[in-house]
Write a protein that holds these residues in place. Structure first.
Motif, short mmCIF file in Angstrom:
data_model
loop_
_atom_site.label_atom_id
_atom_site.label_comp_id
_atom_site.label_asym_id
_atom_site.label_seq_id
_atom_site.Cartn_x
_atom_site.Cartn_y
_atom_site.Cartn_z
N ASP A 161 3.02 28.46 10.56
CA ASP A 161 1.77 29.07 11.05
C ASP A 161 1.11 28.12 12.05
N ARG A 162 0.00 28.57 12.60
CA ARG A 162 -0.67 27.81 13.67
C ARG A 162 -1.03 26.40 13.20
N GLU A 163 -1.54 26.29 11.99
CA GLU A 163 -1.93 24.99 11.45
C GLU A 163 -0.72 24.06 11.33
N GLU A 164 0.39 24.58 10.82
CA GLU A 164 1.60 23.78 10.70
C GLU A 164 2.14 23.40 12.08
N LEU A 165 2.09 24.34 13.02
CA LEU A 165 2.53 24.04 14.39
C LEU A 165 1.70 22.93 15.00
N ALA A 166 0.40 22.96 14.78
CA ALA A 166 -0.47 21.91 15.31
C ALA A 166 -0.09 20.56 14.70
N HIS A 167 0.18 20.56 13.41
CA HIS A 167 0.60 19.34 12.72
C HIS A 167 1.93 18.82 13.30
N LEU A 168 2.90 19.73 13.43
CA LEU A 168 4.21 19.35 13.98
C LEU A 168 4.07 18.79 15.38
N TYR A 169 3.27 19.46 16.19
CA TYR A 169 3.03 19.03 17.56
C TYR A 169 2.42 17.62 17.58
N ASN A 170 1.38 17.41 16.79
CA ASN A 170 0.70 16.13 16.77
C ASN A 170 1.61 14.99 16.30
N LYS A 171 2.49 15.27 15.35
CA LYS A 171 3.40 14.25 14.83
C LYS A 171 4.59 14.00 15.75
N SER A 172 4.94 14.99 16.56
CA SER A 172 6.16 14.90 17.36
C SER A 172 6.08 13.93 18.53
N ARG A 179 14.36 25.78 18.64
CA ARG A 179 14.85 25.51 17.30
C ARG A 179 16.12 24.69 17.35
N PRO A 180 16.42 24.05 16.24
CA PRO A 180 15.65 23.97 15.01
C PRO A 180 14.50 22.96 15.13
N ILE A 181 13.55 23.12 14.26
CA ILE A 181 12.48 22.14 14.10
C ILE A 181 12.71 21.51 12.73
N VAL A 182 12.79 20.18 12.70
CA VAL A 182 13.02 19.46 11.46
C VAL A 182 11.92 18.42 11.30
N THR A 183 11.40 18.32 10.07
CA THR A 183 10.33 17.35 9.82
C THR A 183 10.40 16.80 8.39
N ASP A 184 9.90 15.60 8.25
CA ASP A 184 9.72 15.02 6.92
C ASP A 184 8.22 14.88 6.63
N VAL A 209 9.18 14.36 13.51
CA VAL A 209 9.53 15.74 13.89
C VAL A 209 10.58 15.68 15.00
N THR A 210 11.61 16.53 14.86
CA THR A 210 12.54 16.72 15.97
C THR A 210 12.54 18.20 16.32
N VAL A 211 12.70 18.48 17.60
CA VAL A 211 12.74 19.85 18.11
C VAL A 211 14.04 20.01 18.88
N GLY A 212 14.84 20.99 18.49
CA GLY A 212 16.16 21.15 19.08
C GLY A 212 17.15 20.26 18.36
N GLU A 215 22.64 15.31 18.70
CA GLU A 215 23.23 14.50 17.63
C GLU A 215 22.71 13.07 17.63
N GLU A 216 22.58 12.46 18.82
CA GLU A 216 22.10 11.08 18.90
C GLU A 216 20.69 10.96 18.31
N GLN A 217 19.85 11.95 18.62
CA GLN A 217 18.48 11.93 18.11
C GLN A 217 18.47 12.09 16.59
#
Length: 119
Positions: A39-50, A95-100, A104-107, A110-112
């Motif tokens: 959702d928008r809140e999670e996207l904002a969090h992912l964006y800020n952490k990325s 995609r994919p979006i992966v986070t702990d 955060v990684t987007v796309g 392999e190296e990343q």
């Protein structure tokens, strides 16, 4: 702690990312980015952490992106508008979006993944 993985089963890049995670025995909770997008809140969090520009979250090669004519819109829209657009349809998200929760990684590159998730 398991990663959170947002992907799409029909996406080849997502399948590569999942195979990489599986091969490394890295646990993850999978979310279908279309059926259960962040959702928008999670996207904002992912964006800020990325540490990425918000436009990096857009699936610029997607049909929806082209249909909505977002190429020009994302150049002039502010952060709030861009988050609203991204939250409106999971198919707009790269995609994919992966986070702990912190990283955060987007796309999938392999190296990343090796650098960020193989710890």
């Amino acid at each position: 702690m398991a990663l959170t993985y947002y992907g799409y089963s029909r996406c080849g890049t997502c399948r590569k990312a999942k195979n990489w995670l599986d091969d490394k025995d890295i646990p993850y909770n999978e979310h279908d980015i279309v059926q259960n997008p962040p959702d928008r809140e999670e996207l904002a969090h992912l964006y800020n952490k990325s540490g990425l520009e918000l436009k990096k979250f857009f699936n610029t090669s997607g049909k929806k992106y082209r249909e909505l004519g977002l190429k020009d819109k994302i150049k002039s829209a502010d952060e709030s508008e861009l988050l609203d657009i991204l939250a409106s349809d999971g198919m707009l998200l790269k995609r994919p979006i992966v986070t702990d929760g912190e990283r955060v990684t987007v796309g999938f590159k392999e190296e990343q993944f090796e650098e960020v998730w193989n710890k």
